[in-house]
Design an enzyme around this catalytic site. Sequence first.
Site, short mmCIF file in Angstrom:
data_model
loop_
_atom_site.label_atom_id
_atom_site.label_comp_id
_atom_site.label_asym_id
_atom_site.label_seq_id
_atom_site.Cartn_x
_atom_site.Cartn_y
_atom_site.Cartn_z
N HIS A 1 33.13 -7.18 32.62
CA HIS A 1 32.03 -6.44 32.00
C HIS A 1 32.21 -6.30 30.49
CE1 HIS A 1 28.47 -4.95 33.78
NE2 HIS A 1 28.77 -3.69 33.97
N ASN B 1 22.75 -3.55 34.42
CA ASN B 1 22.41 -2.18 34.03
C ASN B 1 22.42 -1.95 32.53
OD1 ASN B 1 21.86 -1.32 36.64
ND2 ASN B 1 23.98 -0.76 37.02
N ASN C 1 26.02 1.38 31.23
CA ASN C 1 24.72 1.76 31.76
C ASN C 1 23.84 2.52 30.78
OD1 ASN C 1 25.74 0.57 34.03
ND2 ASN C 1 25.76 2.42 35.27
N TYR D 1 39.36 -0.70 30.50
CA TYR D 1 38.32 -1.71 30.65
C TYR D 1 38.55 -2.95 29.80
CZ TYR D 1 35.92 2.15 32.91
OH TYR D 1 35.59 3.20 33.73
#
Length: 187
Positions: free
Chosen positions: A19, A112, A66, A14
């Site tokens: 994000h 989220n 989340n 990631y």
Amino acid sequence: MYIIAGLGNPGKQYEGTRHNIGFAVIDELADAYNINMDMAKHKGICGKGMIGSNKVLLVKPQTFMNNSGECLREVLDYYKEDVDNVLVIYDDICLDVGRLRLRPKGSAGGHNGIKSIIAHLGTEEFSRIRVGVGDKPKNYDLADWVLGHFPKEQLDDVRAGIDKAVKAVPVVLDRGIEEGMNEFNAK
């Protein structure tokens, strides 16, 4: 003490994704202010230090996006800090790449990570710095977009957005979110 949380997802896969721009800002703040991100606690990676004359705790939740609120709730409970001392930094697909939008409060707007924070803190009234990552193309899956990497031609704008966010933090801490909004919000 101010709690400054940058949102993202843990794991090498990631790094550098849209994000994870909140993590990137925290990393740059840590470098700029010589804050060691060496504490693994409260479901996050944390570092204590000073930004100007302000005591801060930098936080990178490790709960995945989340569930970011789990980490922040633990941090606030442990340090007995008020939500007034929270600043959250995260990605925004409604802003052009590298643009900033500072706000003193607001809804999750479909994000989220922010939904989780609102649920765990019981309020929408915490300051935030949203960093633009660009809107997803038509017919593109939102999850694929935010978990995707920036193309090379956008890296200068990404770098500029991260740098602006790093510069905005001490303004917010010293002079307040309204001053930060006046100075850094996208025109």
